[in-house]
Scaffold this active site. Structure first.
Site, PDB file in Angstrom:
ATOM      1  N   CYS A 118      22.530 -23.859  13.717  1.00 23.10           N
ATOM      2  CA  CYS A 118      21.594 -22.809  14.141  1.00 23.10           C
ATOM      3  C   CYS A 118      21.215 -23.016  15.607  1.00 23.10           C
ATOM      4  CB  CYS A 118      20.355 -22.798  13.246  1.00 23.10           C
ATOM      5  SG  CYS A 118      19.297 -21.363  13.563  1.00 23.10           S
ATOM      6  N   THR A 374       2.821  -7.928  -1.844  1.00 23.11           N
ATOM      7  CA  THR A 374       3.371  -6.665  -2.334  1.00 23.11           C
ATOM      8  C   THR A 374       2.606  -5.511  -1.714  1.00 23.11           C
ATOM      9  OG1 THR A 374       3.920  -5.333  -4.279  1.00 23.11           O
ATOM     10  CG2 THR A 374       1.869  -6.606  -4.378  1.00 23.11           C
ATOM     11  N   ASN A 376       3.241  -2.598  -3.357  1.00 24.14           N
ATOM     12  CA  ASN A 376       3.418  -1.714  -4.523  1.00 24.14           C
ATOM     13  C   ASN A 376       4.344  -0.546  -4.216  1.00 24.14           C
ATOM     14  OD1 ASN A 376       0.146  -2.629  -4.910  1.00 24.14           O
ATOM     15  ND2 ASN A 376       1.615  -3.058  -6.543  1.00 24.14           N
ATOM     16  N   THR A 377       5.376  -0.840  -3.422  1.00 25.05           N
ATOM     17  CA  THR A 377       6.372   0.187  -3.126  1.00 25.05           C
ATOM     18  C   THR A 377       7.773  -0.384  -3.339  1.00 25.05           C
ATOM     19  OG1 THR A 377       6.466  -0.449  -0.793  1.00 25.05           O
ATOM     20  CG2 THR A 377       4.929   1.309  -1.382  1.00 25.05           C
ATOM     21  N   THR A 386       6.132  -4.821  -8.467  1.00 24.45           N
ATOM     22  CA  THR A 386       7.387  -5.498  -8.098  1.00 24.45           C
ATOM     23  C   THR A 386       7.398  -6.974  -8.496  1.00 24.45           C
ATOM     24  OG1 THR A 386       6.530  -6.038  -5.889  1.00 24.45           O
ATOM     25  CG2 THR A 386       7.714  -3.950  -6.127  1.00 24.45           C
TER      26      THR A 386
END
Length: 480
Positions: A118, A374, A376-377, A386
């Site tokens: 990285c 969340t 909630n979508t 979710t």
């Protein structure tokens, strides 16, 4: 062919993102990647300055370790609540009082990031290492560093790729009496740093984080094309196109139907749970099935012609050592790590907090924040629970590392995580340097970029917690 010959031959393009070279004649079309913080996410997703940016800027002022708004922070700022937990923890690890000297902390970050090549994180911490008084000689390679730091090579390697192989003997070798020994508090600080930067490497590659600038020649990283071209994307047909085809409407319909099917599966799982719960025996069987099926999930395609040009070998011992599936054939007797016997909440948290004051609280807050985060979508749908999706993502990572939760039905993983998502998860978690835009674009095609960033945050924290569980369990066994 050596690196210098490659750079001068003109036959290869060199990726500013992953520092690999691919033959020019492999691709005719060259696409310019995003100029924003991410090569995978359109710059417009980060928008103009608004209230979220003001919150981000105030967090950076308070907790930034570099004194500026870097690209990792910009991408994570799509989730400001989590960003605060992340920055506060990282600031504590690097800047506040702790068992390790400041320049040691940054060199350990370099060693950890090097396991996954990285370059982004290595360059960042080379600067920080020098700013905290580190010796330029150490940047010439592991043979120039103190023996005490060299002794971390084995645990760094195992933590990054196969943490289940860590035993109390590894701990005893590090803390045994002698001038190069580690105290337990120093060791805890070191392993938390190692796990943090292994996991952060996953986030950097999984989110397509663009370089801040051309790498510093002092560190030996060279790039022929800056961050304009991503050769690893070219090698995997991950070029973006601005052309619109007649198939787009049909594709959008397909993506929408995939989303609806996922919503339906979530509803069905919930209904089945309410009707009847699986027995403990059935749950154990489903875990073993999922563990073995993860063997069949192949990580992102790795171009055999791609040649690593990033000069990270100086920071790595045993560069050929990498991830191997926990449940691979011939090792069926490798014991499953049962979270019931050693969990973060009941065991790891208190041990790490006792040996390195307050870091347990910060880590716990970060783990909980990302796990419970969340809006909630789901894509275009609102008022969606979710929880089961977030749990499936987190637990699938732990499953690949051989960690089982007795109270979780692993049948949900197969129902909720499509194959393209499993391939992405395995690549980002186990072989992050192989992550490509094609893999990123290939799953949950109806979802927002911010939702995919949340996926990457979950994968990062699940990986970090898995590493810590194995090493903290070994420390506990050493103490008892």
């Amino acid at each position: 062919m050596n690196r210098q010959t490659l750079c001068n031959s003109g036959d290869y393009l060199i990726c500013g993102h992953c520092q690999r070279a691919v033959r020019r004649d492999k691709k005719i079309i060259i696409a310019q990647t995003s100029r924003g913080p991410s090569a995978f996410i359109p710059e417009k997703e980060f928008g103009q300055e608004n209230e979220v940016d003001k919150i981000t800027n105030s967090l950076v002022e308070e907790y930034s370790t570099s004194g500026r708004l870097d690209n990792i922070t910009k991408v994570i700022s799509l989730h400001p609540q989590y960003l605060e937990s992340f920055l506060r923890t990282q600031f504590y690890l690097l800047r506040l009082d702790g068992p390790l000297p400041y320049h040691y902390r940054h060199y350990i970050a370099i060693m950890a990031a090097a396991r996954h090549q990285c370059a982004y994180l290595i360059n960042m911490h080379v600067d920080e290492f020098l700013n905290t008084g580190g010796s330029t000689e150490w940047l010439s390679g592991l043979e120039y560093i103190p023996q005490k730091l060299k002794n971390l090579n084995e645990i760094n390697k195992l933590l990054a790729h196969r943490p289940w192989l860590i035993t109390k003997e590894h701990i005893q070798n590090l803390v045994k009496t002698g001038e190069n020994n580690w105290s337990l508090s120093e060791l805890v600080h070191a392993v938390v740093l190692l796990a943090h930067y292994h996991a952060l490497s996953s986030f950097v590659f999984g989110s397509g984080i663009n370089p801040e600038r051309d790498p510093d020649p002092l560190n030996g990283f060279q790039t022929a094309v800056g961050n304009k071209f991503c050769v690893c994307d070219l090698a995997n047909d991950n070029t973006e196109t601005t052309s619109h085809t007649s198939n787009e409407v049909e594709q959008n319909k397909d993506y929408e139907s995939e989303l609806e099917a996922l919503m339906e599966r979530m509803k069905k799982i919930q209904e089945e749970k309410e009707e009847e719960e699986a027995s403990q025996e059935e749950m154990a069987t489903r875990f073993e099935k999922e563990k073995k099926e993860s063997l069949l999930v192949v990580s992102g395609a790795f171009d055999e012609e791609a040649i690593s040009l990033s000069n990270v070998s100086r920071y790595i011992e045993d560069p050929g050592f990498g991830y191997k599936d926990f449940a691979r054939r011939g090792e069926e007797n490798l014991p499953t790590f049962r979270a019931h016997d050693y969990s973060w909440e009941d065991h790891g948290f208190s041990l790490v907090n006792r040996l390195y004051s307050d870091i347990g609280h910060l880590l716990d807050d970060k783990f909980r924040m990302v796990y419970n985060l969340t809006y909630n979508t789901m894509a275009t749908h609102e008022d969606v629970d979710t929880t089961m999706l977030r749990r499936a993502l987190f637990n699938y990572v732990h499953c690949m590392f051989g960690i089982r939760y007795d109270d979780y039905d692993y049948g949900e993983v197969n129902q909720l995580l499509e194959r393209s998502l499993k391939v992405y998860i395995k690549t980002v978690t186990c072989y992050p340097e192989r992550a490509t835009k094609r893999l990123y674009d290939g799953y949950w095609r109806q979802f927002k970029h911010s939702e995919k960033v949340h996926v990457n945050l979950l994968l990062m924290e699940a990986r970090m917690q898995a590493e810590l569980l194995y090493v903290l369990r070994a420390i506990t066994q050493h103490l008892t």
